[in-house]
Scaffold this active site. Structure first.
Site, PDB file in Angstrom:
ATOM      1  N   HIS A   1     -14.687   1.853  -0.006  1.00 26.93           N
ATOM      2  CA  HIS A   1     -13.493   1.073   0.289  1.00 26.93           C
ATOM      3  C   HIS A   1     -12.331   1.790   0.856  1.00 26.93           C
ATOM      4  CE1 HIS A   1     -15.286  -2.008  -2.831  1.00 26.93           C
ATOM      5  NE2 HIS A   1     -16.084  -2.123  -1.742  1.00 26.93           N
TER       6      HIS A   1
ATOM      7  N   LEU B   1     -15.878   0.076 -20.333  1.00 26.59           N
ATOM      8  CA  LEU B   1     -15.128  -0.315 -21.425  1.00 26.59           C
ATOM      9  C   LEU B   1     -15.829  -1.675 -22.314  1.00 26.59           C
ATOM     10  CD1 LEU B   1     -12.541   0.543 -22.726  1.00 26.59           C
ATOM     11  CD2 LEU B   1     -11.463  -1.369 -21.361  1.00 26.59           C
TER      12      LEU B   1
ATOM     13  N   SER C   1     -16.517  -3.827 -12.724  1.00 31.06           N
ATOM     14  CA  SER C   1     -16.652  -5.153 -13.127  1.00 31.06           C
ATOM     15  C   SER C   1     -17.879  -5.748 -12.566  1.00 31.06           C
ATOM     16  CB  SER C   1     -15.494  -5.888 -13.212  1.00 31.06           C
ATOM     17  OG  SER C   1     -15.325  -6.359 -11.551  1.00 31.06           O
TER      18      SER C   1
ATOM     19  N   TYR D   1       0.715  -1.159  -0.104  1.00 34.06           N
ATOM     20  CA  TYR D   1       0.080  -0.012   0.071  1.00 34.06           C
ATOM     21  C   TYR D   1       0.743   1.270   0.138  1.00 34.06           C
ATOM     22  CZ  TYR D   1      -4.095  -2.872   0.418  1.00 34.06           C
ATOM     23  OH  TYR D   1      -5.012  -3.861  -0.032  1.00 34.06           O
TER      24      TYR D   1
HETATM   25  P1  OAD Z   1     -12.152  -4.063 -11.728  1.00 34.41           P
HETATM   26  O1  OAD Z   1     -10.736  -4.315 -12.199  1.00 34.41           O
HETATM   27  O2  OAD Z   1     -12.811  -5.640 -11.353  1.00 34.41           O
HETATM   28  O3  OAD Z   1     -13.032  -3.735 -13.000  1.00 34.41           O
HETATM   29  C1  OAD Z   1     -12.707  -2.449 -13.791  1.00 34.41           C
HETATM   30  C2  OAD Z   1     -13.768  -2.387 -14.755  1.00 34.41           C
HETATM   31  O4  OAD Z   1     -13.167  -1.258 -15.507  1.00 34.41           O
HETATM   32  C3  OAD Z   1     -13.723  -3.543 -15.859  1.00 34.41           C
HETATM   33  O5  OAD Z   1     -15.004  -3.773 -16.143  1.00 34.41           O
HETATM   34  C4  OAD Z   1     -13.192  -3.127 -17.190  1.00 34.41           C
HETATM   35  O6  OAD Z   1     -13.540  -3.538 -18.194  1.00 34.41           O
HETATM   36  C5  OAD Z   1     -13.326  -1.391 -17.039  1.00 34.41           C
HETATM   37  N1  OAD Z   1     -12.141  -0.464 -17.652  1.00 34.41           N
HETATM   38  C6  OAD Z   1     -11.030  -0.779 -17.794  1.00 34.41           C
HETATM   39  N2  OAD Z   1     -10.681   0.191 -18.315  1.00 34.41           N
HETATM   40  C7  OAD Z   1     -11.375   1.158 -18.607  1.00 34.41           C
HETATM   41  C8  OAD Z   1     -11.682   2.479 -19.149  1.00 34.41           C
HETATM   42  N3  OAD Z   1     -10.736   3.140 -19.788  1.00 34.41           N
HETATM   43  N4  OAD Z   1     -12.930   2.936 -19.385  1.00 34.41           N
HETATM   44  C9  OAD Z   1     -13.970   2.349 -18.666  1.00 34.41           C
HETATM   45  N5  OAD Z   1     -13.849   1.354 -18.305  1.00 34.41           N
HETATM   46  C10 OAD Z   1     -12.788   0.731 -17.953  1.00 34.41           C
HETATM   47  O7  OAD Z   1     -12.402  -3.058 -10.732  1.00 34.41           O
HETATM   48  P2  OAD Z   1     -13.444  -2.694  -9.654  1.00 34.41           P
HETATM   49  O8  OAD Z   1     -14.877  -3.166 -10.261  1.00 34.41           O
HETATM   50  O9  OAD Z   1     -13.409  -1.312  -9.151  1.00 34.41           O
HETATM   51  O10 OAD Z   1     -11.835  -3.736  -3.705  1.00 34.41           O
HETATM   52  O11 OAD Z   1     -13.182  -3.593  -8.258  1.00 34.41           O
HETATM   53  C11 OAD Z   1     -14.086  -3.693  -7.226  1.00 34.41           C
HETATM   54  C12 OAD Z   1     -13.329  -3.795  -6.211  1.00 34.41           C
HETATM   55  O12 OAD Z   1     -12.529  -5.179  -6.076  1.00 34.41           O
HETATM   56  C13 OAD Z   1     -12.146  -2.769  -5.765  1.00 34.41           C
HETATM   57  O13 OAD Z   1     -12.646  -1.591  -5.105  1.00 34.41           O
HETATM   58  C14 OAD Z   1     -11.362  -3.535  -4.834  1.00 34.41           C
HETATM   59  C15 OAD Z   1     -11.334  -4.968  -5.563  1.00 34.41           C
HETATM   60  O14 OAD Z   1     -10.921  -5.983  -4.595  1.00 34.41           O
HETATM   61  C16 OAD Z   1     -11.188  -3.424  -2.697  1.00 34.41           C
HETATM   62  O15 OAD Z   1      -9.993  -3.363  -2.470  1.00 34.41           O
HETATM   63  C17 OAD Z   1     -12.076  -3.712  -1.315  1.00 34.41           C
END
Ligand code: OAD
Length: 229
Positions: A105, A198, A173, A52
């Site tokens: 988070h 995306l 996601s 971190y």
């Molecule tokens: P993810 O990495 O699971 O998902 C990211 C999403 O962003 C995916 O659906 C990609 O298709 C999309 N993406 C990537 N690049 C992009 C762009 N340029 N424009 C638009 N979309 C794009 O990340 P999160 O959904 O944020 O939790 O993950 C949720 C949680 O999982 C996080 O907060 C974290 C992790 O565990 C904790 O740390 C508690």
């Protein structure tokens, strides 16, 4: 119109912050169990603190992009009728100018004292076990919500989701609950739901509208539409 925008790692991707689940994602090279659970921290606190500390430094070196700025512009126009709920621990929304914002988070720029529960703002490394400014103990950890821990401000978020007319999900996601369940909650209470990502996510409940594309393109375009409506 009351609007809730849920954001995830995808909104910060074009600022240079890696997402979690795309290839080359943040967990790559690390087992999630090791760096994002209370048990992992108990087993090997140095590895977790270093992980971190590195993320905090990396986040400080990037800047908000057009998607963060568009959401701040929307808040400038409709004020607290907009709530941005972010799963991100970076501070790019606030650096873009958002105030009506919840970090469900946690935040890289805060520490959490496991002795007294204080959550001081924190920009330095934690690996050297600095003293808690509130109680003096050397028990500061990152103020980041790990798997198995309770996200922040759930009451406020749920109230906003239930009461909104438009629910928009950006760059997430939909893999992690409770955030992933908000689209269903919003829909159940009559909100229109829109996904800006995306690619379409595997949401348990389909969005009313899905716009696929990069956040820096689809978010400003959507905000302009809302502003002229
Ligand atoms: P993810 O990495 O699971 O998902 C990211 C999403 O962003 C995916 O659906 C990609 O298709 C999309 N993406 C990537 N690049 C992009 C762009 N340029 N424009 C638009 N979309 C794009 O990340 P999160 O959904 O944020 O939790 O993950 C949720 C949680 O999982 C996080 O907060 C974290 C992790 O565990 C904790 O740390 C508690």
């Amino acid at each position: 119109m009351r609007i809730v925008v849920l954001t995830g790692a995808g909104i910060s991707a074009e600022s240079g912050v890696p997402t979690f689940r795309d290839s080359g994602g943040l967990w790559e090279g690390h087992d999630v169990e090791d760096v994002a659970t209370p048990e992992g921290y108990e087993r090997d606190p140095d590895t977790v603190l270093r992980f971190y500390d590195a993320r905090r430094r990396a986040a400080a070196s990037v800047t908000p992009n057009a998607a963060h700025r568009a959401l701040a512009r929307l808040e400038g126009a409709i004020g607290e009728d907009l709530l941005v709920v972010t799963q991100n621990v970076d501070d790019l929304h606030e650096r873009a100018g958002s105030h009506s914002l919840v970090h469900m988070h946690g935040e890289l720029r805060r520490a959490l004292c496991t002795t007294c529960g204080a959550r001081p703002e924190w920009d330095a490394d934690l690996i050297d076990r600095p003293h808690c400014p509130a109680c003096g103990e050397r028990t500061l950890r990152p103020d980041v919500v790990w798997f198995g821990e309770m996200p922040y401000d759930l009451d406020r978020i749920e109230q906003a989701v239930v009461g909104c007319e438009l629910f928009v999900s950006v760059g997430t996601s939909g893999a992690v609950y409770p955030a992933a369940g908000y689209v269903a909650l919003a829909a159940a209470f009559g909100a229109r739901t829109v996904e800006l990502n995306l690619e379409p996510s595997d949401a348990a409940v389909p969005f009313d509208e899905v716009r696929a594309g990069r956040a820096t393109e689809v978010v400003p375009a959507w905000v302009e539409e809302v502003l002229v409506a």
